[in-house]
Write an enzyme that holds these catalytic residues in place. Structure first.
Site, PDB file in Angstrom:
ATOM      1  N   HIS A  67       0.520  -1.104   0.317  1.00 28.10           N
ATOM      2  CA  HIS A  67       0.337  -0.045   0.253  1.00 28.10           C
ATOM      3  C   HIS A  67       0.784   0.903   0.436  1.00 28.10           C
ATOM      4  O   HIS A  67       2.243   1.501   0.260  1.00 28.10           O
ATOM      5  CB  HIS A  67      -1.121   0.155   1.268  1.00 28.10           C
ATOM      6  CG  HIS A  67      -0.533  -0.283   2.013  1.00 28.10           C
ATOM      7  ND1 HIS A  67      -0.444  -1.626   3.095  1.00 28.10           N
ATOM      8  CD2 HIS A  67       0.466   0.551   3.268  1.00 28.10           C
ATOM      9  CE1 HIS A  67       0.737  -1.643   4.041  1.00 28.10           C
ATOM     10  NE2 HIS A  67       0.346  -0.122   4.612  1.00 28.10           N
ATOM     11  N   CYS A 183      -0.452   0.820  13.568  1.00 28.51           N
ATOM     12  CA  CYS A 183       0.656   0.768  12.566  1.00 28.51           C
ATOM     13  C   CYS A 183       0.099   1.723  11.341  1.00 28.51           C
ATOM     14  O   CYS A 183       0.073   3.362  11.692  1.00 28.51           O
ATOM     15  CB  CYS A 183       0.759   0.016  11.224  1.00 28.51           C
ATOM     16  SG  CYS A 183      -0.930  -0.167   9.608  1.00 28.51           S
TER      17      CYS A 183
END
Length: 642
Positions: A67, A183
């Site tokens: 990503h 995260c």
């Protein structure tokens, strides 16, 4: 918004056959580009690979979720590729990835799409769902499977959210576990870790509540009452989260990936009370608890050093360029040869304008060593280390040990404060507020001051003086060899540890008055992007259509001393690109030394050429190095088939 709104049919490949991780990522990026949601494909590609360098997005169980959140993304999107035979994605559990979902997130405040992306990541934790996707016979079937699973997930989440608003009732004999997951991007791993911990805790018969801290903010936030009732806390995070609220609780801190892959081990340890007690100062009373092994000593040292360097660089770059402008002003205004020898030493402050720039730049530059030492110490010992490190770095700056002394001061200060924390941990809790504002600074500053004055300054000062004298005396072959080494280092990892080591050496040399070293460092960093740009023009058959389009932008990157512009090209073909760039950069660095070029500014590329000594030959060295690297790229790279 649904998953289907983000996933276009043209961005799905059900029969992918990539040879490796790099090829898989590039194919997924090409699929994403077909959706028309990427304004600058190469910038997006660079972001995807940069995220991968931080840690693999191959989460295991046959799943990979690369990503990137970037300004290059105009609209949130997904791309999907099924690799039925699997591809080595350096997954955390070692299994090949069979299904890859690539995420493109725009860098905007509107994070509605992140809820959808996080939902997909949690759905992929269901083995039956992922197997259905892998075995889908058509794109329509693939999308229909997602639609059905998403509808079921929405119903489950609605019930879960309603229940989450109610306070958790913990019976006397029940084991209640709380956790926090987070995260850096907060798109996928945060929610996958939460799902894994919840699922495993319930399987083992424990009550559980998990707080998630994603890009959409904190969800399912733990209350003080719930924390008090908990047997312990799992903090599965790769970014900072509020932890003072866990003071006195048994806490395990680990990577978010461990929350996904080692959930059972974490839950069992908390249930068994196998965790150290957390102290609100930010460090635990016992040794750091983790799963998957401790950080290597080398990595810890590098992490602390880079914390100091990253905070130091703005002072170096801003102050250094201002000082270079001061020299430039005096150079244009005064005939240095006509001045008496005693006045030449004031070069850079002779005219009023130059003195203004030199004074401001010198003040900024003067913070370099205290900042370096202070933030190294803070990385080691948290805030109490900052003041102690500042003082140690200031002693080094005002003494003879200089840059090397400040490095030592930072580490000494950090570990002294850690020792003081351990010593004073037995004091009554009523004195906790006094420790960081009185005991740690008072004793830490005194101890570091004594160590710097009597232990560090004499030998390190002598070594630093010898090094500076040696560098000042370099000429001929020895100077060229140093230039070759530093120039080559700038291209080895293009912004990584080796590159940073050479750059920090160059900036430290400016402070010591050795301006030829910074010239070799900067020219070495300018060559790779320039060589890439030239090669995409002269050797078009060695690059894809997308690479040829992106190639010319590297002229700007290279001339601006932004080595990272070459990273996407190096990442896609490192065995051929890196050697070519290293050789070209090494040649340019050596020639810069051989021509006696100097540089007083620590950044700026072509824009600070007026501050370069012997600028014409510096440009000649840059052109030669870039064309040598370009020629090697043409020889080494293989033709591409489109």
């Amino acid at each position: 918004m649904t998953i289907r709104d983000l996933l276009a049919a043209e961005s799905i490949n059900l029969n992918g056959t990539p040879a490796g991780k790099t090829e898989a990522l590039n194919q997924c990026i090409d699929l994403m580009a077909k959706s028309g949601k990427i304004a600058d494909v190469e910038t997006y590609r660079k972001g995807v690979f940069a995220r991968e360098e931080e840690g693999t997005t191959g989460i295991g169980m046959g799943i990979a979720i690369p990503h990137c959140k970037s300004d290059a993304v105009t609209k949130a999107g997904l791309a999907a590729m099924v690799v039925k035979d699997g591809v080595d994605f350096e997954s955390l559990d070692g299994t090949p990835a069979k299904i890859i979902f690539l995420i493109a997130a725009p860098n905007t405040e509107d994070n509605v799409h992140l809820q959808v992306l996080s939902k997909l990541s949690v759905m992929l934790m269901d083995e039956q769902f992922t197997n259905s996707l892998i075995n889908a016979g058509s794109v329509d079937e693939f999308l229909n499977i997602i639609d059905s699973a998403e509808k079921a997930k929405d119903e489950k989440e609605a019930a879960k959210e309603a229940k989450a608003k109610e306070p958790v009732e913990v019976k006397k004999d029940d084991v209640f576990i709380v956790a926090v997951t987070a995260c850096p991007t907060g798109i996928a791993h945060t929610y996958m870790a939460a799902e894994a911990i919840e699922k495993k805790a319930k399987e083992l018969g424990y009550q559980v509540k998990v707080e998630t801290r994603g890009s959409g903010g904190a969800k399912n936030v733990l209350t003080d009452d719930e924390i008090a009732k908990a047997a312990g806390v799992i903090v599965a995070c790769d970014t900072n989260v509020p932890t003072d609220r866990f003071d006195g609780k048994k806490v395990i801190e680990c990577q978010v990936s461990d929350g996904i892959n080692k959930a059972e081990e974490l839950v069992k340890r908390i249930a068994a009370g196998d965790a150290p007690v957390f102290k609100a100062s930010g460090k635990k009373e016992a040794s750091h608890s983790s799963v998957g092994g401790k950080e290597s000593i080398g990595h810890q040292i590098y992490k602390h050093l880079m914390n100091g360097v990253s905070h130091m660089l703005p002072f170096v770059v801003g102050g250094g360029i201002l000082i270079a402008i001061a020299f430039l002003i005096d150079g244009f205004s005064v005939d240095l040869n006509s001045l008496p020898a005693d006045q030449r030493a004031n070069f850079g402050t002779i005219t009023q304008a130059a003195a203004l720039f030199k004074g401001i730049g010198g003040t900024a530059f003067g913070f370099m060593l205290p900042i370096l030492a202070g933030f190294i110490a803070m990385s080691i010992a948290d805030r109490p280390g900052l003041a102690v490190g500042f003082v140690g770095g200031s002693i080094a700056a005002n003494g003879t040990s200089g840059f090397l002394g400040a490095l030592v001061a930072g580490f000494v200060a950090g570990y002294i404060v850690l020792l003081l924390k351990k010593i004073f941990s037995k004091l009554p809790e009523s004195l906790d507020g006094m420790k960081p504002v009185l005991l740690y600074p008072l004793l830490g500053i005194f101890i570091v001051g004594v160590i710097m004055q009597f232990v560090v300054e004499p030998p390190i000062g002598a070594l630093n003086t010898a090094i500076n004298n040696g560098l000042n005396g370099l000429n001929g072959a020895s100077a060229v060899v140093l230039g070759v080494l530093l120039g080559g280092m700038m291209a080895v990892d293009m912004g990584g540890p080796v590159n940073k080591a050479a750059y920090v050496f160059g900036t430290a040399s400016i402070a010591a008055g050795n301006y030829n070293i910074m010239a070799a460092v900067m020219i070495g960093g300018m060559v790779p992007p320039l060589a890439i740009a030239l090669a995409t023009i002269f050797f078009k058959n060695k690059f894809t259509a997308e690479e040829r389009k992106a190639g010319p932008t590297n002229f700007i990157m290279g001339l601006s001393f932004i080595t990272e512009g070459a990273i996407p090209f190096a990442a896609s073909d490192p065995l051929h690109v890196l050697p070519a760039c290293v050789v070209g950069s090494a040649v340019a660095g050596g020639l810069s030394m051989a021509f006696g070029c100097t540089l007083m500014a620590p950044h700026g590329g072509i824009f600070v050429v007026p501050t370069i000594g012997n600028p014409l030959m510096y440009l000649v060295a840059l052109v030669i190095g870039a064309f040598i690297a370009c020629g090697l790229l043409g020889l080494l790279k293989k033709k591409v088939s489109e």
